[in-house]
Design an enzyme around this catalytic site. Structure first.
Site, mmCIF file in Angstrom:
data_model
loop_
_atom_site.group_PDB
_atom_site.id
_atom_site.type_symbol
_atom_site.label_atom_id
_atom_site.label_comp_id
_atom_site.label_asym_id
_atom_site.label_seq_id
_atom_site.Cartn_x
_atom_site.Cartn_y
_atom_site.Cartn_z
ATOM 1 C CB THR A 95 -23.679 36.814 59.410
ATOM 2 O OG1 THR A 95 -22.821 35.912 58.692
ATOM 3 C CG2 THR A 95 -23.824 38.093 58.604
ATOM 4 C CB VAL A 170 -15.434 41.453 54.050
ATOM 5 C CG1 VAL A 170 -15.269 40.568 52.819
ATOM 6 C CG2 VAL A 170 -14.270 42.430 54.160
ATOM 7 C CE LYS A 171 -22.013 35.897 55.020
ATOM 8 N NZ LYS A 171 -22.212 35.117 56.256
ATOM 9 C CB ALA A 172 -22.309 43.714 55.014
#
Length: 303
Positions: A95, A170-172
């Site tokens: 990430t 999207v991960k954030a």
């Protein structure tokens, strides 16, 4: 297909474990000799430098801590992009900031090596169990080609875009939500402790209510059993992820009020208990109120 994993920590070791279990010849690289030894015991083949990984493998997972490390491993003179064969793939499961992934992708253009930007969710249990959720971004044909490798480590592969940075974005967003869920759970646990409610009662109610979910239930289990270290969820990782979420909000002009509150609680937890895992943030609040939440009961720590 020979597969490599760079970074054999809590997450990377799980990737390697499941790749080996699914029959892939798996090569690993890490600076920690203890991690390397554990990987070797699993049946993995140990390599000592990135160039060797690049020349040995057709696919390499990069599971490191931050964007600078990822960039060095991928784009350094002895890095993956310059030394892997044409048609190979780098699977960026770390990430990092979305703009860092975009920049890595831009600088890889013309290398002949594919970049799949796919941060993961599921934590230590998901990594070890092969049930991670992947937020994968790459051209459709690339994702199709390398799907078998990704399926070895993931139960849910979501195709969220086609360009580097799409997965990280999207991960954030996801981490902004998870951070808020964590901080609300920590506060509720402290409130129950001060009120004299037992941890088991709180868990029973939360887990069967509309508020119950994997994030909340797991966090509360760890809190009431006082498991604040060694659970595979270092507070430093979530703190970093929330920093990325807040940075994206700043970049796009989006106010993130609850994520900001979570960020401050994680900052306090990391400062007070630097060796702890995510749940240790609860202890920051408990230190203030003089009460702790245990499975059997709430415990007053001082008057």
């Amino acid at each position: 297909m020979k597969v490599g994993v760079i970074g054999l920590g809590d997450m990377g070791s799980g990737l390697a474990k499941n790749l080996i279990a699914n029959g892939f010849e798996t090569h690993g690289l890490d600076l920690d000799p203890v991690r390397v030894a554990a990987f070797k015991d699993l049946g993995g083949q140990v390599l000592t430098d990135v160039r060797s990984m690049a020349t040995a493998c057709h696919v390499v997972f990069v599971m490191v801590m931050n964007g600078d490390q990822a960039r060095s491993i991928i784009l350094g003179p002895d890095g993956l992009a310059l030394n892997m064969a044409n048609g190979s793939a780098i699977i960026l499961t770390a990430t990092i900031q979305p703009h860092e992934a975009r920049e890595i992708g831009k600088d890889m253009a013309g290398s002949g090596v594919h970049l799949i930007d796919t941060p993961v969710s599921g934590g230590f249990p998901g990594a070890q169990g092969g049930t991670l959720t992947m937020m994968a971004a790459a051209p459709v044909d690339v994702l199709d080609e390398f799907a078998p490798v990704m399926q070895a480590v993931s139960a849910n592969i979501h195709r969220v875009g086609t360009a580097p940075g799409d997965g990280q974005t999207v991960k954030a967003c996801l981490q902004s939500l998870i951070g808020a869920q964590f901080s609300a759970t920590f506060e509720a646990a402290a409130l129950a402790a001060k009120a004299g409610v037992s941890g088991q009662v709180l868990l029973d109610v939360f887990s069967t209510s509309s508020a119950g979910c994997g994030v909340v239930n797991n966090a509360l289990e760890k809190i009431i059993d006082r498991q604040f270290e060694g659970t595979g969820s270092s507070i430093h990782t979530m703190h970093k992820d929330l920093t990325i979420s807040m940075g994206l909000g700043e970049e796009l002009g989006v106010p993130l009020h609850t994520a900001a509150a979570a960020m401050q609680l994680f900052h306090a937890g990391r400062t007070r208990y630097p060796d702890g895992d995510n749940w240790v943030c609860t202890r920051v609040i408990e230190d203030i109120i003089g009460a702790e939440l245990h499975r059997d009961s709430a415990k007053k720590t001082r008057d």
